[in-house]
Motif scaffolding. Structure first.
Motif, PDB file in Angstrom:
ATOM      1  N   THR A  50       0.835  -1.208   0.000  1.00  0.00           N
ATOM      2  CA  THR A  50       0.000   0.000   0.000  1.00  0.00           C
ATOM      3  C   THR A  50       0.866   1.254   0.000  1.00  0.00           C
ATOM      4  O   THR A  50       0.442   2.304  -0.478  1.00  0.00           O
ATOM      5  N   ASP A 330      -7.385   1.128   0.402  1.00  0.00           N
ATOM      6  CA  ASP A 330      -6.162   0.746   1.108  1.00  0.00           C
ATOM      7  C   ASP A 330      -6.280   1.086   2.585  1.00  0.00           C
ATOM      8  O   ASP A 330      -7.117   1.904   2.997  1.00  0.00           O
ATOM      9  N   SER A 340      -5.986   7.089  -0.198  1.00  0.00           N
ATOM     10  CA  SER A 340      -7.322   6.625   0.151  1.00  0.00           C
ATOM     11  C   SER A 340      -8.321   7.762  -0.005  1.00  0.00           C
ATOM     12  O   SER A 340      -7.994   8.923   0.249  1.00  0.00           O
ATOM     13  N   GLU A 354      -3.314  -6.702   5.528  1.00  0.00           N
ATOM     14  CA  GLU A 354      -2.096  -6.376   4.771  1.00  0.00           C
ATOM     15  C   GLU A 354      -0.989  -7.269   5.311  1.00  0.00           C
ATOM     16  O   GLU A 354      -0.509  -7.087   6.439  1.00  0.00           O
TER      17      GLU A 354
END
Length: 454
Positions: A50, A330, A340, A354
């Motif tokens: 990310t 994300d 985001s 994640e």
């Protein structure tokens, strides 16, 4: 400044068909830096983290700001290139999470480090609380390195205040019974048992099925991130990783409108430590079985900034579907959310994890107004009176804290939902400055939630 392009790791085998990545010290070599170089923008096999999308958003070629009426000012951040020659913009106007207008901008010339004004039709009418303008920057044409229509940045401008929701409950009779451990509350087909030892619910039964599998927890600990490596020792020394609830006040009453209120005043502390946090929780149950929570806390002076403050609910593992209204898709934190945008997102719980090679706090979503978890004939809808952070996972924070590699993680057999009034940022303190105070978790968080079992 970016230290690493990729995670510095090698494959030490496979497990369940996935590579087992190893890092410093895993081969017994001395000296080593452990996982210190596991901070790349991409995995060892070059799959994006990310963080890669986050830095792309920070490095976007255009930055926008609001002007008068329908006007938006675009600033070209590039040094040599006219933005109008290579960039096109797609835009959306959002009312909360609903798109009310969309279009494309055909940019004219914007020389390097200059500005231009463009018109967004309907922008002035859309300015208000919880309205947003989203701008997506894409390449116009294919080049040697970049395909056409490639997204090179995203930006979202709030058009008013970002607020929570009005939390409403129904008037009507609710049954209250005192038990040896606390109180039992019955409303419609929902029964909630409150325990004075925990200062909150220990079971929530809907139509005869228990949804809350473990006592609700008031939480301040998170699995340390790479950038928490220096402050971690302070957290552990203070006892943040091993808190217990010490109830000072625990009582119940039936309100004039028939709702039942459970009032708690308590401390979070560790053994042999003075209280770390004092908190107050008011739980109100209405005749439909919904639960309203008003929660506030105050950190004791002299202790390090909190990692987080909120509550954690342990739910059935069959609740695998999550829909949330907040910043996504994300993971997003108060200082890591440029990639985001506010909206409504749906995902499986597993895909919200994640999977960092060195396990740590992950997958939180900042600025949420609502989250819905469902599956296995259960559906729980939580709405925030104020914006909150949300994390849902099959891994407990303790598991993430203790594991050295992602392949060592063991699923809890449950779905764990964290609702945080405040969550500390990510920062860069692994080898940079301490987390800026404006991104630290609040010392005095306050907020409210409404829980509805559907």
């Amino acid at each position: 400044f970016l230290w690493e392009w990729c995670d510095h790791a090698y494959i030490g085998g496979t497990k369940d068909g996935k590579p087992m990545y190893h890092y410093g010290g895993d081969a017994g070599e001395e000296p080593n830096d452990g996982n210190f170089c596991m901070d790349g923008l991409v995995w060892p096999d070059r799959r994006p983290h990310t963080g890669l999308r986050e830095i792309a958003a920070c490095y976007r070629p255009i930055r926008a700001s609001l002007s008068e009426g329908d006007e938006v000012i675009l600033h070209n951040t590039m040094d040599f290139t006219d933005a109008g020659n290579i960039i096109q913009i797609e835009w959306e106007l959002l009312d909360m999470d609903v798109c009310i207008a969309a279009g494309k901008l055909d940019l004219q010339s914007i020389p390097p480090h200059t500005e231009a004004t463009v018109q967004i039709p309907g922008l002035s009418d859309a300015k208000g609380d919880n309205h947003y303008l989203t701008l997506i920057y894409k390449t116009k044409e294919e080049t040697v390195l970049v395909p056409g229509e490639h997204r090179v940045g995203i930006e979202q401008l709030p058009l008013g205040r970002e607020t929570g929701s009005v939390l409403l409950q129904k008037a009507g009779k609710v049954e209250l019974t005192e038990t040896s451990d606390g109180f039992a509350v019955q409303a419609a087909d929902v029964e909630i048992c409150f325990d004075r030892a925990f200062g909150g619910p220990v079971s929530i039964t809907k139509a005869g099925k228990n949804i809350l599998l473990e006592p609700l927890q008031y939480t301040i600990w998170r699995a340390p991130t790479d950038n928490d490596r220096n402050v971690r020792a302070e957290w552990v020394n203070a006892g943040y990783d091993r808190t217990m609830v010490k109830c000072k006040v625990f009582d119940a009453e039936i309100l004039a409108d028939g709702r039942v209120k459970i009032h708690t005043e308590a401390d979070l502390s560790a053994a042999y430590r003075q209280p770390l946090v004092h908190f107050r929780a008011d739980w109100k149950v209405d005749c439909a079985g919904s639960i309203a929570l008003e929660l506030e806390a105050h950190k004791t002076d002299g202790f390090p900034a909190l990692p987080r403050f909120g509550i954690a609910l342990t739910l059935p593992e069959t609740m695998t579907d999550c829909t949330y209204t907040g910043y996504g898709p994300d993971e997003s934190y108060t200082d890591k959310r440029h990639a985001s945008v506010f909206g409504r997102y749906s995902s499986s719980v597993d895909s919200m994890h994640e999977d960092y090679i060195f396990p740590q706090e992950n997958g939180s979503h900042w600025g949420c107004r609502q989250v819905i978890l469902s599956g296995g004939d259960n559906r729980l809808e939580i709405t925030g009176g104020e914006r909150f952070s949300m994390n849902v996972s099959t891994y407990a924070a303790k598991t993430l804290t203790e594991a050295d590699h992602n392949y060592e993680l063991v699923h809890s057999g449950t779905t764990i939902l964290h609702l945080d009034l405040t969550m500390g940022g990510i920062g860069s303190n692994s080898c940079g400055p301490e987390l800026d105070p404006k991104y630290q978790a609040s010392d005095d968080p306050k907020g409210s939630f409404l829980f509805q079992f559907l």
